[in-house]
Design an enzyme around this catalytic site. Structure first.
Site, PDB file in Angstrom:
ATOM      1  N   HIS A  16       0.865  -1.194   0.000  1.00  0.00           N
ATOM      2  CA  HIS A  16       0.000   0.000   0.000  1.00  0.00           C
ATOM      3  C   HIS A  16       0.891   1.231   0.000  1.00  0.00           C
ATOM      4  CE1 HIS A  16      -3.907   2.036   1.645  1.00  0.00           C
ATOM      5  NE2 HIS A  16      -3.177   2.877   0.942  1.00  0.00           N
ATOM      6  N   HIS A  18       1.422   4.774  -2.521  1.00  0.00           N
ATOM      7  CA  HIS A  18       1.096   5.587  -3.701  1.00  0.00           C
ATOM      8  C   HIS A  18       2.381   6.254  -4.158  1.00  0.00           C
ATOM      9  CE1 HIS A  18      -3.295   5.343  -2.827  1.00  0.00           C
ATOM     10  NE2 HIS A  18      -2.851   5.183  -1.594  1.00  0.00           N
ATOM     11  N   HIS A 196      -9.277   0.547  -1.961  1.00  0.00           N
ATOM     12  CA  HIS A 196      -9.340   1.234  -0.669  1.00  0.00           C
ATOM     13  C   HIS A 196     -10.780   1.132  -0.169  1.00  0.00           C
ATOM     14  CE1 HIS A 196      -5.534   3.005  -1.797  1.00  0.00           C
ATOM     15  NE2 HIS A 196      -5.508   3.839  -0.773  1.00  0.00           N
ATOM     16  N   GLU A 199     -11.415   3.152   5.245  1.00  0.00           N
ATOM     17  CA  GLU A 199     -10.442   4.092   5.834  1.00  0.00           C
ATOM     18  C   GLU A 199     -11.266   5.155   6.577  1.00  0.00           C
ATOM     19  OE1 GLU A 199      -8.324   6.421   2.911  1.00  0.00           O
ATOM     20  OE2 GLU A 199      -6.787   7.086   4.339  1.00  0.00           O
ATOM     21  N   ASP A 277       1.625   4.021   2.709  1.00  0.00           N
ATOM     22  CA  ASP A 277       0.608   4.868   2.062  1.00  0.00           C
ATOM     23  C   ASP A 277       1.250   6.021   1.287  1.00  0.00           C
ATOM     24  OD1 ASP A 277      -2.004   5.430   1.337  1.00  0.00           O
ATOM     25  OD2 ASP A 277      -2.648   6.177   3.286  1.00  0.00           O
ATOM     26  N   ASP A 278       1.513   7.147   1.955  1.00  0.00           N
ATOM     27  CA  ASP A 278       2.104   8.329   1.308  1.00  0.00           C
ATOM     28  C   ASP A 278       3.237   8.839   2.193  1.00  0.00           C
ATOM     29  OD1 ASP A 278      -0.005   8.803  -0.904  1.00  0.00           O
ATOM     30  OD2 ASP A 278      -1.208   8.606   0.918  1.00  0.00           O
TER      31      ASP A 278
HETATM   32  N1  ADE Z   1      -4.557   8.549  -2.313  1.00  0.00           N
HETATM   33  C1  ADE Z   1      -3.367   8.652  -1.736  1.00  0.00           C
HETATM   34  N2  ADE Z   1      -3.432   8.271  -0.461  1.00  0.00           N
HETATM   35  C2  ADE Z   1      -4.719   7.910  -0.221  1.00  0.00           C
HETATM   36  C3  ADE Z   1      -5.419   7.417   0.910  1.00  0.00           C
HETATM   37  N3  ADE Z   1      -4.828   7.229   2.089  1.00  0.00           N
HETATM   38  N4  ADE Z   1      -6.732   7.173   0.778  1.00  0.00           N
HETATM   39  C4  ADE Z   1      -7.343   7.373  -0.384  1.00  0.00           C
HETATM   40  N5  ADE Z   1      -6.730   7.836  -1.473  1.00  0.00           N
HETATM   41  C5  ADE Z   1      -5.424   8.095  -1.401  1.00  0.00           C
HETATM   42 ZN    ZN Z   2      -3.793   4.694   0.182  1.00  0.00          ZN
END
Ligand code: ADE
Ligand code: ZN
Length: 334
Positions: A16, A18, A196, A199, A277-278
């Site tokens: 996971h 991006h 996703h 969340e 994630d990011d």
């Molecule tokens: N795009 C990038 N990070 C995300 C996240 N945590 N949830 C949904 N879309 C995303």
């Molecule tokens: Zn994500």
């Protein structure tokens, strides 16, 4: 062995992540200068101070703005190369990486540009570092399903380099069922499916991702605890959950790490994995996520090895490669 060395040494997979969320402020400024793009910040440090999020949408607004500096094939290669170096340093043997084509095609940057950049960096990292990777093409769920279908069509010439489809962006109000048609078309074309769900959205979105989209893994999925029957199903079927602890704190899904439900999910027998994630926006890469969970949730080394094991089992790799990675993990964690 120190906890940090143990965590970074564990052979693991990242599921996971991006790629646009790995754009560090310094690289953002370098690319902005290279491409003549104006940023509404004076420095990387000033940009970092803007990373105070109240929810998913407050993050996404800044994240899409940041991606505007990515223009040339070299930009995408530099982005991917930097991530794979960091992942390798954190013990990642294989990464299945999200990308958001619509963020780029809407700026008239086509598949030929970003796919070529990604491929160059992926091949180079595999040769130099031995880290392998695959791509998961995400549809932006705040845009209409017709645009997702057009994106799948545009990806046609590149499908042999895309492992799966995913669904991301603003969750609440955009249920998975809207994308049932394009997911069916993607699966018909031989792609695997993840999404996703859960969340910020309700457990019903997780059920819909499984039933309407054919999702084989659920990205995040933490809100599943609100639906014990669904949790029991996901445990029974060992549907992997790609949990992202630091992201969940930054986006206020949980108030503090101590409040995170990762331990409850693990104790219930769910196939929990830990991911970043990011990472450029949320304060750490996969190793930092393992460490934060280990420290604040008091995960034992056996728990951490189980999470790493779950991550390898949950990949879309062929069985022989999974078996080789599990052997490597067992030798390390013994
Ligand atoms: N795009 C990038 N990070 C995300 C996240 N945590 N949830 C949904 N879309 C995303
Ligand atoms: Zn994500």
């Amino acid at each position: 062995m120190e906890l940090e060395a143990y965590v970074r040494g564990l052979p693991k997979a990242e599921l996971h992540l991006h790629i646009e969320g790995t754009l560090e402020p310094e690289l953002m400024f370098t690319l902005a200068e290279r491409n003549g793009v104006d940023l509404p910040y004076r420095s990387a440090d000033e940009l970092r101070t803007a990373y105070e999020f109240t929810d998913l949408q407050s993050f996404l607004d800044i994240y899409y703005q940041g991606a505007g500096v990515l223009i040339t094939e070299d930009d995408f290669a530099d982005l991917m190369g930097a991530y794979l170096e960091r992942a390798h340093a954190d013990g990642v043997r294989h990464a299945e990486i999200f990308f958001d084509p619509q963020t780029h095609t809407e700026r008239s940057i086509g598949f030929e540009t970003f796919m070529a950049g990604f491929a160059r960096a992926q091949q180079s990292a595999a040769e130099r570092l031995g880290i392998t990777s695959a791509l998961i093409m995400c549809f932006l769920r705040h845009l209409p399903a017709t645009e997702a279908a057009a994106t799948l069509d545009a990806a046609g010439p590149y499908l042999d380099r895309i492992e799966a489809v995913g669904l991301d962006s603003s969750e609440a109000g955009f249920p998975p069922g809207l994308f049932a048609g394009v997911y069916a078309a993607a699966r018909d074309r031989g792609l695997r499916a993840v999404a996703h769900a859960g969340e910020e959205g309700p457990p019903e979105y997780i059920r819909s991702a499984l039933d309407d989209l054919g999702a084989e893994r659920i990205d995040h999925g933490v809100r599943i605890v609100d639906d014990p029957d669904l949790l029991a199903r996901v445990v029974r079927d060992q549907v992997p959950l790609t949990v992202c602890p630091l992201s969940n704190i930054k986006l206020r899904v949980f108030d503090t790490m101590a409040d995170h439900n990762l331990t409850a999910l693990l104790d219930a027998g769910a196939a929990v994995t830990i991911n970043s994630d990011d990472p450029a926006y949320f304060g750490g890469y996969i190793g930092d996520n393992y460490l934060a969970a280990a420290r604040d949730l008091e995960l034992s080394r056996a728990d951490l090895a189980q999470v790493a094991r779950n991550s390898i089992v949950a990949t879309f790799l062929p069985d022989d490669r999974k078996a080789a990675l599990l052997t490597e993990l067992d030798a390390f964690a013994r």
